[in-house]
Design a protein around this motif. Structure first.
Motif, PDB file in Angstrom:
ATOM      1  N   ARG A 195       0.816  -1.217   0.000  1.00  0.00           N
ATOM      2  CA  ARG A 195       0.000   0.000   0.000  1.00  0.00           C
ATOM      3  C   ARG A 195       0.846   1.261   0.000  1.00  0.00           C
ATOM      4  N   ASP A 196       2.122   1.138   0.364  1.00  0.00           N
ATOM      5  CA  ASP A 196       3.018   2.285   0.400  1.00  0.00           C
ATOM      6  C   ASP A 196       3.651   2.485  -0.973  1.00  0.00           C
ATOM      7  N   ALA A 197       3.287   3.572  -1.653  1.00  0.00           N
ATOM      8  CA  ALA A 197       3.751   3.799  -3.020  1.00  0.00           C
ATOM      9  C   ALA A 197       5.268   3.902  -3.113  1.00  0.00           C
ATOM     10  N   LYS A 198       5.899   4.454  -2.097  1.00  0.00           N
ATOM     11  CA  LYS A 198       7.348   4.637  -2.119  1.00  0.00           C
ATOM     12  C   LYS A 198       8.096   3.330  -1.896  1.00  0.00           C
ATOM     13  N   ALA A 199       7.573   2.472  -1.045  1.00  0.00           N
ATOM     14  CA  ALA A 199       8.270   1.235  -0.690  1.00  0.00           C
ATOM     15  C   ALA A 199       7.868   0.052  -1.563  1.00  0.00           C
ATOM     16  N   ARG A 200       6.754   0.161  -2.290  1.00  0.00           N
ATOM     17  CA  ARG A 200       6.202  -0.996  -3.000  1.00  0.00           C
ATOM     18  C   ARG A 200       7.202  -1.629  -3.970  1.00  0.00           C
ATOM     19  N   MET A 201       7.736  -0.855  -4.888  1.00  0.00           N
ATOM     20  CA  MET A 201       8.635  -1.416  -5.895  1.00  0.00           C
ATOM     21  C   MET A 201       9.949  -1.921  -5.305  1.00  0.00           C
ATOM     22  N   PRO A 202      10.589  -1.179  -4.376  1.00  0.00           N
ATOM     23  CA  PRO A 202      11.800  -1.730  -3.751  1.00  0.00           C
ATOM     24  C   PRO A 202      11.546  -3.050  -3.032  1.00  0.00           C
ATOM     25  N   LEU A 203      10.401  -3.179  -2.366  1.00  0.00           N
ATOM     26  CA  LEU A 203      10.089  -4.427  -1.666  1.00  0.00           C
ATOM     27  C   LEU A 203       9.846  -5.571  -2.651  1.00  0.00           C
ATOM     28  N   LEU A 204       9.146  -5.283  -3.737  1.00  0.00           N
ATOM     29  CA  LEU A 204       8.925  -6.313  -4.746  1.00  0.00           C
ATOM     30  C   LEU A 204      10.235  -6.687  -5.443  1.00  0.00           C
ATOM     31  N   GLN A 205      11.119  -5.716  -5.576  1.00  0.00           N
ATOM     32  CA  GLN A 205      12.439  -6.000  -6.129  1.00  0.00           C
ATOM     33  C   GLN A 205      13.208  -6.950  -5.207  1.00  0.00           C
ATOM     34  N   LEU A 206      13.136  -6.677  -3.923  1.00  0.00           N
ATOM     35  CA  LEU A 206      13.742  -7.592  -2.952  1.00  0.00           C
ATOM     36  C   LEU A 206      13.147  -8.989  -3.086  1.00  0.00           C
ATOM     37  N   GLY A 207      11.823  -9.042  -3.228  1.00  0.00           N
ATOM     38  CA  GLY A 207      11.153 -10.323  -3.369  1.00  0.00           C
ATOM     39  C   GLY A 207      11.607 -11.077  -4.606  1.00  0.00           C
ATOM     40  N   GLY A 208      11.816 -10.347  -5.698  1.00  0.00           N
ATOM     41  CA  GLY A 208      12.308 -10.983  -6.919  1.00  0.00           C
ATOM     42  C   GLY A 208      13.688 -11.580  -6.725  1.00  0.00           C
ATOM     43  N   TRP A 209      14.554 -10.833  -6.068  1.00  0.00           N
ATOM     44  CA  TRP A 209      15.897 -11.352  -5.791  1.00  0.00           C
ATOM     45  C   TRP A 209      15.847 -12.554  -4.853  1.00  0.00           C
ATOM     46  N   TYR A 210      14.923 -12.502  -3.897  1.00  0.00           N
ATOM     47  CA  TYR A 210      14.790 -13.624  -2.958  1.00  0.00           C
ATOM     48  C   TYR A 210      14.345 -14.886  -3.703  1.00  0.00           C
ATOM     49  N   ALA A 211      13.381 -14.735  -4.590  1.00  0.00           N
ATOM     50  CA  ALA A 211      12.885 -15.891  -5.345  1.00  0.00           C
ATOM     51  C   ALA A 211      13.991 -16.491  -6.205  1.00  0.00           C
ATOM     52  N   VAL A 212      14.738 -15.645  -6.896  1.00  0.00           N
ATOM     53  CA  VAL A 212      15.828 -16.131  -7.751  1.00  0.00           C
ATOM     54  C   VAL A 212      16.889 -16.840  -6.911  1.00  0.00           C
ATOM     55  N   SER A 213      17.250 -16.239  -5.785  1.00  0.00           N
ATOM     56  CA  SER A 213      18.275 -16.824  -4.912  1.00  0.00           C
ATOM     57  C   SER A 213      17.813 -18.155  -4.338  1.00  0.00           C
ATOM     58  N   PHE A 214      16.540 -18.209  -3.947  1.00  0.00           N
ATOM     59  CA  PHE A 214      15.988 -19.432  -3.361  1.00  0.00           C
ATOM     60  C   PHE A 214      16.015 -20.576  -4.366  1.00  0.00           C
ATOM     61  N   PHE A 215      15.581 -20.293  -5.588  1.00  0.00           N
ATOM     62  CA  PHE A 215      15.566 -21.348  -6.601  1.00  0.00           C
ATOM     63  C   PHE A 215      16.987 -21.717  -7.033  1.00  0.00           C
ATOM     64  N   LEU A 216      17.921 -20.781  -6.938  1.00  0.00           N
ATOM     65  CA  LEU A 216      19.314 -21.108  -7.234  1.00  0.00           C
ATOM     66  C   LEU A 216      19.866 -22.087  -6.209  1.00  0.00           C
TER      67      LEU A 216
END
Length: 252
Positions: A88-109
């Motif tokens: 819901r936070d416009a400023k934090a939304r994309m950085p948090l989703l970016q973190l999530g993307g990196w987490y998913a890639v790292s986890f599957f690696l």
């Protein structure tokens, strides 16, 4: 923001604060944790990409639990939208989703590297795509893959442990948040070791409690039905405790 070095006993205190704060607002914290589990489960059901999407959302939803625990600790009832505060936070939304993307890639690696050891048996069991049989889990290759995955996941968890809170509460960029989180965990490794010991004891105690209840009722078959809700409550308390690790290690 300032890195704070805490004594080893802080790990026990974090766990106790999580338990105490959960029972201060059990309906709110329990309800939010079940919402988190439901959200992850529903997203996971999306064909093909569901598992990856769930991992992408996990850091953001974990942040929601941290914010809820902070709210409960201050004596206020955290409302359901608190779980999605990062989205819901416009400023934090994309950085948090970016973190999530990196987490998913790292986890599957990490899982991909384990596949090179046992041909994917551990990964299939972990992802629920294969049954956990005694023959599989006692195999040497499965054991090797499990330990390699665990050793690789520890630094990954350290990198992402504080990262969502750093992005949301301190406005740190995603790349820097991973570095600062790793340093904060490393500098407070003794405290986190005690934290792991404390929660291991709590989860073992939960299992023993379920066994005791089923024995007192004279029906061993009830253990599974008793254990599941108790484990879920313990897991909710664990998520509640995470905010106190952040509060102690990273101070403004």
């Amino acid at each position: 923001m300032k890195l704070n070095i805490v004594p080893a006993r802080a790990g026990w205190q974090w766990a106790l604060m999580g338990v105490k704060t959960f029972w201060r607002q059990p309906l709110a914290m329990g309800g939010l944790f079940f919402m988190l589990m439901a959200a992850i489960s529903m997203v996971s059901m999306v064909p093909v990409i569901g598992g990856a999407l769930a991992l992408v959302l996990l850091p953001t939803l974990t942040l929601g639990m941290m914010v809820a625990a902070d709210t409960a600790d201050k004596g206020t009832f955290p409302l359901p939208p608190t779980l999605f505060v990062g989205l819901r936070d416009a400023k934090a939304r994309m950085p948090l989703l970016q973190l999530g993307g990196w987490y998913a890639v790292s986890f599957f690696l990490v899982l991909a590297l384990s596949m090179a050891v046992d041909g994917g048996n551990f990964a299939k069991v972990y992802l629920g795509q294969a049954e956990m049989t005694p023959e599989i889990i006692t195999g040497q290759s499965f054991q090797s893959a499990m330990w390699i995955s665990t050793l690789l996941y520890v630094p990954l968890a350290m990198m992402f442990w504080h990262a969502p809170a750093l992005v949301y509460w301190h406005g740190v960029s995603p790349v820097k948040s991973l570095f600062f989180s790793l340093v904060a965990c490393w500098k407070n490794l003794k405290a986190f070791g005690m934290y792991v010991v404390a929660w291991s004891a709590i989860f073992v105690g939960t299992g023993l409690l379920a066994l005791s209840i089923s024995s007192l009722l004279g029906n061993p078959g009830l253990m599974g039905a008793t254990l599941l809700p108790l484990i879920l409550v313990a897991a909710a308390m664990f998520f509640t405790s995470m905010t106190f690790t952040v509060r102690d290690c990273l101070r403004t």
